[in-house]
Design an enzyme around this catalytic site. Structure first.
Site, PDB file in Angstrom:
ATOM      1  N   TRP A 127      11.125  -5.023   7.266  1.00  0.00           N
ATOM      2  CA  TRP A 127       9.769  -4.605   6.888  1.00  0.00           C
ATOM      3  C   TRP A 127       8.925  -4.570   8.170  1.00  0.00           C
ATOM      4  CZ3 TRP A 127       5.331  -8.160   5.291  1.00  0.00           C
ATOM      5  CH2 TRP A 127       4.305  -7.428   4.705  1.00  0.00           C
ATOM      6  N   ASP A 208      12.553 -14.154   3.026  1.00  0.00           N
ATOM      7  CA  ASP A 208      11.417 -13.440   2.452  1.00  0.00           C
ATOM      8  C   ASP A 208      11.910 -12.878   1.121  1.00  0.00           C
ATOM      9  OD1 ASP A 208       9.212 -11.949   1.831  1.00  0.00           O
ATOM     10  OD2 ASP A 208       9.189 -10.768   3.679  1.00  0.00           O
ATOM     11  N   ALA A 210      10.445 -10.950  -1.945  1.00  0.00           N
ATOM     12  CA  ALA A 210       9.242 -10.265  -2.447  1.00  0.00           C
ATOM     13  C   ALA A 210       9.529  -9.426  -3.692  1.00  0.00           C
ATOM     14  CB  ALA A 210       8.670  -9.378  -1.352  1.00  0.00           C
ATOM     15  N   LYS A 243       4.802  -7.969  -6.741  1.00  0.00           N
ATOM     16  CA  LYS A 243       5.606  -6.945  -7.397  1.00  0.00           C
ATOM     17  C   LYS A 243       6.061  -7.381  -8.777  1.00  0.00           C
ATOM     18  CE  LYS A 243       5.723  -5.219  -3.129  1.00  0.00           C
ATOM     19  NZ  LYS A 243       5.230  -5.777  -1.895  1.00  0.00           N
TER      20      LYS A 243
HETATM   21  C1  LMR Z   1       5.976  -1.964   1.307  1.00  0.00           C
HETATM   22  O1  LMR Z   1       6.916  -2.285   2.047  1.00  0.00           O
HETATM   23  O2  LMR Z   1       5.710  -0.775   1.044  1.00  0.00           O
HETATM   24  C2  LMR Z   1       5.152  -3.037   0.665  1.00  0.00           C
HETATM   25  O3  LMR Z   1       5.623  -4.283   1.009  1.00  0.00           O
HETATM   26  C3  LMR Z   1       3.711  -2.862   0.882  1.00  0.00           C
HETATM   27  C4  LMR Z   1       3.262  -3.211   2.260  1.00  0.00           C
HETATM   28  O4  LMR Z   1       2.321  -3.989   2.362  1.00  0.00           O
HETATM   29  O5  LMR Z   1       3.836  -2.713   3.239  1.00  0.00           O
END
Ligand code: LMR
Length: 394
Positions: A127, A208, A210, A243
């Site tokens: 991410w 992590d 999520a 989420k």
């Molecule tokens: C994403 O990866 O799209 C989500 O986790 C939202 C974000 O804050 O990036």
């Protein structure tokens, strides 16, 4: 003073939201930011959450502060949801945070306080905000191979080879389930090998998580995290409620620090509370309250689980449909991985020019690395996407 500031790079995911909004085409398709959408394109408030909110409106008698760690009942409920009975509650220090991102940020700061020399090994890709926060804090990020661009599956041999470079005291950041951005996940045998390597080398896992409940089910998605906490002496876990409870804007998350050494527990808990105090004082309560109410009320919990399961099944159905459709249109099996991936995302392995072409010529928005949000699709837009990918040369 302000003239000294430099422009900051735009967040690649959030930038897409703006571009999509400004596109006037009525047939545009948004597969960008990781927000769940139903078949009509709405992000609904989950039934149990709405019910808890209505109840709480009647019951709430004060807006005075809770505690620096948030309401302990939230910590208890979330530790139960994520860790099950993998460890006893008194081995877990926990603080409520503003969203999963807040938990990630506090975890990084805790690592820095405990061991300023620690490096954090991150999957390549991960991410983007993981890297951005680490850079902001001045923490060294060391990428490890994770995704095979050709097969769009996990490059496990590459991952293990790169993790061979860890030193005692380093941290390995892992996605508990539903890897973001790829959708490609380790199986339990692979997790076990990673656990053994981490323990042999004295490194700290940070997980992590999520998207619990978006992959193979609530317990299935937590299985790897539970294995790690039961086998590794110290673990950090950043959990998000955005989420799976659909409460994105309420900013609800929990940071857990698991330690098998109960003596250190009080100090760790104190440090987590200290970090909350330094950064924002008390964490937000509203979303945490709703989550606690849903998890602690048998009826609300059952309804929430049923709705979450529908969401999960809906995304699985779209995956199957997209894989089939891509096979039909391309006349090949090369997109079969879409049905194997899990969670909200799949990285399709398309070149940046093709991603660009899809946006410019077809009004289809995805992250530049070809990550799509599966929940941005519906049964009518799946064939449109498949055709566009193949006609764009994907
Ligand atoms: C994403 O990866 O799209 C989500 O986790 C939202 C974000 O804050 O990036």
């Amino acid at each position: 003073m302000f003239e000294q500031l430099k422009e900051q790079p735009a967040d690649k995911i959030l930038m897409l939201i703006q571009m999509y909004r400004e596109d006037n085409r009525t047939n545009k398709i948004d597969l960008g930011v990781g927000v769940y959408k139903d078949a009509t394109g709405l992000t609904p408030i989950m039934r149990a959450v709405k019910e808890a909110e209505q109840r709480w409106w009647g019951e709430e008698t004060t807006k005075a502060y809770t505690g620096l760690a948030g309401d302990p009942a939230f910590g208890d409920a979330m530790v139960g949801l994520v860790l099950g009975d993998a460890v006893s509650r008194d081995q877990v220090a926990a603080v409520a945070t503003p969203g999963g991102t807040g938990a990630v940020r506090q975890a990084f700061e805790l690592i820095q306080m405990a061991n300023p020399a620690a490096r954090i090994f991150v999957s390549n890709p991960t991410w983007p905000n993981h890297l951005s926060i680490m850079k902001h804090l001045g923490i060294e990020a060391v990428p490890y191979r994770y995704f095979d661009e050709t097969t769009c599956a996990v490059d496990f041999a590459g991952m293990m080879e790169d993790l061979g470079d860890v030193k005692a005291g380093d941290v390995v950041l892992l996605h508990g389930c539903c890897h973001n951005p790829t959708g490609a996940n380790l199986n339990m045998t692979e997790w076990q090998a990673v656990i053994e390597l981490m323990n042999a080398r004295g490194v700290i896992p940070m997980i992590d998580i999520a998207y619990q409940g978006f992959g193979d089910g609530l317990n299935e998605d937590a299985a790897a995290t539970r294995a790690v906490v039961s086998e590794c002496p110290e673990v950090l876990i950043a959990a998000s409620c955005s989420k799976n409870f659909g409460i994105y804007r309420e900013r609800t998350g929990l940071l857990m620090a698991v330690s098998h050494d109960k003596a250190g527990h009080k100090v760790t808990q104190g440090n987590l509370a200290y970090l909350n105090r330094q950064n924002y004082s008390f964490p937000p309560d509203h979303g945490a309250r709703l989550v606690t109410m849903v998890l602690n009320d048998a009826e609300l919990r059952a309804d929430w689980q049923a709705e979450l399961e529908d969401v999960r099944q809906g995304m699985l159905g779209l995956r199957e449909q997209l894989a089939t459709e891509l096979q039909r249109v391309s006349g090949s099996d090369r997109f079969g991985f879409v049905a194997q991936h899990r969670g909200m995302f799949s990285r399709l392995g398309l070149a940046p020019e093709i991603v660009e072409k899809l946006r410019v010529e077809h009004g289809i928005y995805m992250v530049g690395d070809s990550r799509i949000n599966i929940a941005g699709l519906n049964s009518e837009t799946v064939p449109i996407l498949a055709n566009a990918i193949v006609s764009a040369g994907g």
